[in-house]
Scaffold this motif. Structure first.
Motif, short mmCIF file in Angstrom:
data_model
loop_
_atom_site.label_atom_id
_atom_site.label_comp_id
_atom_site.label_asym_id
_atom_site.label_seq_id
_atom_site.Cartn_x
_atom_site.Cartn_y
_atom_site.Cartn_z
N ALA A 144 -19.86 -37.97 -5.62
CA ALA A 144 -20.52 -37.88 -4.31
C ALA A 144 -19.59 -37.23 -3.30
O ALA A 144 -20.01 -36.42 -2.47
N ALA A 145 -18.30 -37.56 -3.37
CA ALA A 145 -17.32 -36.97 -2.46
C ALA A 145 -17.17 -35.48 -2.72
O ALA A 145 -17.17 -34.66 -1.80
N GLU A 146 -17.10 -35.14 -3.99
CA GLU A 146 -16.91 -33.73 -4.36
C GLU A 146 -18.11 -32.89 -3.94
O GLU A 146 -17.97 -31.83 -3.32
N LEU A 147 -19.30 -33.37 -4.25
CA LEU A 147 -20.50 -32.58 -3.97
C LEU A 147 -20.80 -32.48 -2.47
O LEU A 147 -21.48 -31.57 -2.03
N SER A 148 -20.30 -33.45 -1.69
CA SER A 148 -20.60 -33.43 -0.25
C SER A 148 -19.45 -32.86 0.56
O SER A 148 -19.48 -32.89 1.79
N PHE A 149 -18.45 -32.33 -0.12
CA PHE A 149 -17.20 -31.97 0.55
C PHE A 149 -17.41 -31.03 1.74
O PHE A 149 -16.78 -31.16 2.78
N ASP A 150 -18.30 -30.05 1.60
CA ASP A 150 -18.48 -29.05 2.65
C ASP A 150 -19.53 -29.43 3.68
O ASP A 150 -20.01 -28.58 4.43
#
Lengths: 227, 134, 293
Positions: A144-150
């Protein structure tokens, strides 16, 4: 503006305006006389303040984008969203445990996701928003952190969600949890801080402080430069 | 839940019957009130109306059925559906009654309050929210 | 090694990890790889019983599109709820092309779902494809002397015609347990609902249900209950332990059928933290020391 400049017709909050082609929605609104107080920020596509929805002539779709990053088109119907209401759940990061899926505990409404993917389609950052909500639901904080990073927190996902999820708060918490608990610790940093505290570099630093200008310039010129 | 109901032709051909039939896709008048659904319902103990009574009230077009608690205690386990000798899927009737309320925006469960109490499996939350939140 | 696309579901990545890990380990011993579906999303847990609620079918159909993208035509599940939802949604669009067309039109960012993906439960794969004979041959540690009460719950069996077995007289779990060498304990509540999602908000109702189910199993001398659903498992474990404290209800541990399968095949059963720990009874019957060593 030169009179021969190509003009297009846009509808801002339902009223028609002639504006020069090539302007961004934000500049077109200002050209039309709007003075933007809310719904404007960095003007560079980073701050997420200028969420805007629009339709195009002859097209059923409701588009969502940033006003500062989107060029006007002839026949565009525009409505700006000055603000997205969305409560951030109260929490103290240090009280949370990543093993207990705090994303679901604090934002249980993510379990209302119907996988319609409308959030993803609305995202001006082209994030896989639904996928990060799904990752959050199953407790995969790192994903979730990776996919929402931007994410720039513009709120368009939340405004379009039929399950009334406030996605950007979920993503933000995922990234905070990742940073606090899951990201690999920089071991060399901890080691260096320890060395500094032990006084390993005191002598060298003292020497530098007491060095004359000429010697300092010479040292600087002869320094190691990492490739 | 004994109460009086003035039976009229309009009730039987009225909106409630039509709406429940449309949402459930079931023929409500196939039910002849044998009570097998109620006899086999594992949740009947906790209901204010038995499943067969819920169906009966809908047959009669009685809007009081919309404020019954029974559909919210139904766990959609389908025990009734596999037992009905007339092939009426009464679980679908329960769903229709829930949806009539949910589609008016009426919540029957509060996600945030629930999550504060204890940690529940996703499967419980997703299921309950789909059945009980608008 | 045979490969079957596999849908885990949210619970199996969280509190029901043991269900999945035991299944993966056991199936590997039987020559099967359960290959996790890429980019799967929550199935929606409960199948919408309304005729017009197409939105609720997006989640299951999107998963079937992922199967299609792999060029595969089958999807195996472990969780009974996922099984029920995926299978019924597949059927829902199969029987009416207009519904499918509407759903496809809505999901305009995906390739159209063409239909035809078969949703299977692992119990059916074990029965129909692997076969009990092969399982018996692969058993390294027969579960002799272990008395297991199978518990089916709802979505594995209902509605009629879509479940893995006869909804009134299922045999699939009994047959598997027998193949593993366990002693099957029959009981009248094996197909009766545990209370399902009512556990969110109506724990009292669920506690009454699981107390009845557990009571029947205990009365007939069972050591363990075998489940196939993380929600049944939660109710029969956590909710039962809460009920037992208050009402003196008999206490009996529940485990996933895959954990028993793994145990018998000599793989790690991945028994984890539970409210009612199954390890003492498994150790007392002599099944744990060897596996854990």
């Amino acid at each position: 503006m030169k009179p021969e400049q190509e003009m297009v017709t846009v509808y801002i909050m339902g009223k028609a305006y002639q504006v020069p082609a090539g302007l961004t929605i934000m500049k077109a609104m200002e050209y039309a006389g709007y003075r933007l107080v809310r719904g404007v920020g960095c003007r560079g596509g980073f701050c997420g303040a200028c969420a805007t929805v629009y339709r195009l002539a002859g097209d059923y779709r409701l588009y969502a984008d940033l006003a500062c990053q989107t060029t006007v088109q002839d026949g565009m119907y525009i409505a700006q969203l000055p603000f997205t209401p969305g409560e951030r759940a109260p929490y103290r990061l240090e009280d949370l445990s990543p093993e207990e899926n705090p994303l679901l505990a604090l934002y249980p409404e993510i379990a209302r996701c119907v996988s319609c993917n409308t959030c993803t389609k609305a995202c001006p950052q082209d994030l896989e928003v639904m996928d990060y909500i799904q990752a959050a639901l199953r407790g995969d904080i790192a994903k979730a952190a990776e996919l929402s990073f931007d994410c720039i927190q513009c709120g368009l996902c939340a405004m379009r969600c039929p399950a009334e999820i406030v996605h950007y708060h979920v993503g933000q918490l995922a990234r905070r949890l990742y940073g606090a608990y899951l990201a690999p610790r920089a071991e060399h940093l901890a080691k260096r801080v320890q060395e500094i505290e032990q006084g390993v570099f005191d002598e060298e630093l003292d020497r530098l402080v007491k060095m004359g200008r000429e010697e300092l310039v010479e040292k600087y010129r002869a320094r190691d430069i990492e490739p | 839940m004994a109460h009086e109901l003035r039976l009229t032709g309009e009730r039987l051909t009225g909106e409630l019957v039509a709406k429940v039939e449309e949402l459930s896709g079931e023929n409500l008048y196939a039910c002849f009130q044998c009570g097998k659904c109620s006899a086999g319902c594992l949740f009947a103990d906790h209901m204010d109306l038995l499943p067969s009574q819920v169906l009966r009230l809908v047959q009669l077009g009685d809007e009081d059925v919309l404020s019954a608690q029974a559909p919210w205690v139904c766990a959609s386990c389908l025990a009734c559906a596999v037992r009905c000798p007339k092939g009426v899927d009464i679980a679908k009737v329960m769903e229709a009654i829930r949806l009539i309320s949910l589609r008016k925006g009426e919540p029957h469960l509060s996600p945030r309050a629930l999550a504060k109490e204890e940690r529940l499996p996703q499967i419980a939350l997703v299921g309950a929210f789909r059945k009980m939140t608008p | 090694m045979k490969r079957i696309p596999y849908f885990p579901g949210c619970g199996l990545k969280d509190q029901a990890r043991g269900f999945e890990l035991a299944a993966l380990a056991a199936m590997e011993r039987l020559g099967y790889e359960l290959a996790e579906l890429p980019r799967w999303n929550c199935c929606g847990t409960v199948y919408s019983l309304a005729s017009d609620d197409l939105m609720r079918h997006l989640a299951p159909i999107r998963n079937l599109i992922r199967v299609q993208e792999l060029g595969e035509s089958r999807l195996v599940t472990l969780c009974s709820m996922c099984f029920g939802t995926l299978k019924r949604s597949a059927q829902f669009v199969e029987e009416d092309s207009e519904r499918l067309a509407t759903i496809n039109a809505f999901m305009d960012e995906e390739d159209d779902y063409q239909g035809g993906v078969e949703v299977l439960h692992l119990l059916a794969v074990l029965r129909d494809e692997v076969g009990y004979e092969a399982i018996e041959e692969a058993v390294e540690r027969p579960l002799e002397g272990l008395k297991v009460a199978p518990y089916y719950g709802c979505m594995l069996l209902r509605p009629r015609g879509l479940g893995v077995d006869d909804p009134d007289h299922p045999r699939v779990m009994e047959e598997l347990l027998s193949a593993l060498g366990a002693e099957v304990v029959d009981h009248p509540y094996k197909v009766e609902c545990c209370g399902s999602y009512l556990t969110a908000g109506r724990a009292d109702v669920v506690e009454a249900r699981v107390a009845a189910i557990a009571g029947a199993a205990v009365q007939r001398g069972a050591d363990l209950i075998a489940t196939s659903c993380p929600l049944c498992q939660f109710n029969l474990d956590t909710r039962l332990s809460q009920a037992a404290g208050r009402r003196g209800t008999p206490s009996i541990p529940s485990v996933y059928f895959t954990q028993l399968l793994a145990l018998a095949l000599g793989a790690d059963p991945h028994l984890g933290e539970q409210a009612i720990d199954p390890r003492p009874v498994l150790a007392a019957r002599g099944f744990l020391s060897e596996v854990r060593g």
